[in-house]
Design a protein around this motif. Structure first.
Motif: not given
Length: 364
Positions: A244-245, A248-249, A251-252, A82, A86, A93, A241, A89
């Motif tokens: 990043r998407g 994010q998946e 990371l969740r 994780r 991060q 960004d 982008e 990610l």
């Protein structure tokens, strides 16, 4: 005499055999009665508990500690993944922010360059009009002067009123005037060429701003290179982008996995065995069918031979949360139940196989 001794010995042997048989029969009957009594007791009684002695080397404790170590290691790996996601990610960004800022400044710079070219074209257009008027006047003046000077010079030279040197000087001046006309024409061509270049650059800037420069084939080399940098920025932004998407998946998913591991570790650590060991508690197993009698403060009795000659040794404490499975004291199947805390007056009582709640089983 010998016969009498033999008869007595036989009588003693027979009596001893009968006594031994009677004793064995009594023992068998006693064992059978004890077995039936125990079976009947466990079938009917709902007031017994089984004390448990816990130690760090207990197989159940070792198994739980091994599970904690395994799940903690898996959780730490998930947390490490994780943190890596991060970091990636955050990098995505930053890339997105940088590329968007570049594209905004690129459009501003492109507009500024176009405005500069448009201003230069307006100045050149104004200068060309003035230059054409001045050129026309200069050329007309030069032509009129050249005709007059040439006619006058030839007439004077023919009448021998003008020296040859002066004649050559005048012709040289007329040639310089012709050269001046050519220079004016060259400057006019340069102005027109520069205007054409500026118009083409303006069209290129307009096409680039509209996103159709390369497709329409109107882009200059300079604008084409600028547009390539812009295209690279757009592609890098799209990659950032998409990354990043996906991050994010990821990371969740990692956060959900970490939460599941935390919940699992909390469940394992909440095991009655570990809680009792860590809290230095004396505990006992209570089957679910006996739980209604295991109220806090209920007296506890220890009995000889499990059922007789009983004495109070303590009271029942709090019920520990969490289900446990323990093998039946005299049978081969496992029972489901819970652990309860024991408050014993005599520490040796924890070594008893059974304790009785409320009252002695046979009131003895």
């Amino acid at each position: 005499m010998n016969q009498q001794v033999a008869n007595r010995v036989n009588a003693v042997a027979v009596n001893a055999y009968k006594a031994l048989g009677t004793l064995l029969l009594c023992l068998i009957l006693l064992g059978f009665i004890t077995y039936l009594s125990l079976q009947a007791f466990f079938l009917l009684s709902r007031r017994w508990v089984a004390p448990t002695v816990l130690s760090p080397t207990d197989p159940q404790i070792l198994q739980l500690n091994a599970q904690i170590a395994q799940q903690a290691s898996a959780r730490d790996q998930v947390l490490a993944d994780r943190r890596e996601v991060q970091v990636r990610l955050a990098d995505a960004d930053r890339t997105l922010a940088a590329e968007r800022d570049f594209q905004e400044r690129f459009l501003v710079a492109l507009g500024s360059e176009r405005a500069s070219r448009a201003q230069a074209l307006r100045l050149l257009t104004s200068l060309q009009r003035e230059y054409q008027n001045a050129r026309q006047e200069i050329e007309e003046s030069n032509r009129a002067y050249s005709r007059l000077a040439r006619v006058r010079t030839e007439a004077l030279y023919g009448a021998h009123l003008l020296e040859q040197e002066d004649h050559l000087t005048t012709n040289h001046q007329l040639a310089q005037m012709a050269q001046s006309n050519l220079t004016l024409a060259e400057h006019a061509v340069n102005l027109e060429t520069r205007q054409a270049e500026l118009r083409r650059e303006l069209q290129s800037f307009d096409a680039a701003q509209g996103g159709s420069g390369a497709k329409a084939g109107r882009a200059t080399a300079e604008v084409l290179l600028l547009e390539r940098e812009h295209t690279r920025s757009v592609l890098e932004q799209a990659r950032a982008e998409a990354s990043r998407g996906a991050l994010q998946e990821d990371l969740r998913a990692l956060e959900e996995a970490a939460a599941r591991y935390e919940k699992l570790l909390a469940t394992i650590r909440a095991s009655p065995h570990l809680r009792a060991l860590e809290g230095h508690l004396t505990v006992a197993f209570v089957p679910y069918e006996n739980l209604e009698n295991a109220l806090p403060g209920t007296p506890l009795y220890a009995c000889a031979a499990k059922l007789v000659w009983c004495k109070q040794v303590g009271v029942v404490g709090e019920v520990l949360e969490g289900e446990v499975s323990v093998k039946h004291p005299i049978r081969q199947h496992f029972l489901r139940g819970v652990m309860v805390e024991l408050q014993l007056q005599d520490g040796a009582s924890v070594q008893e196989e059974l304790l009785h709640m409320g009252r002695p089983p046979l009131l003895l």
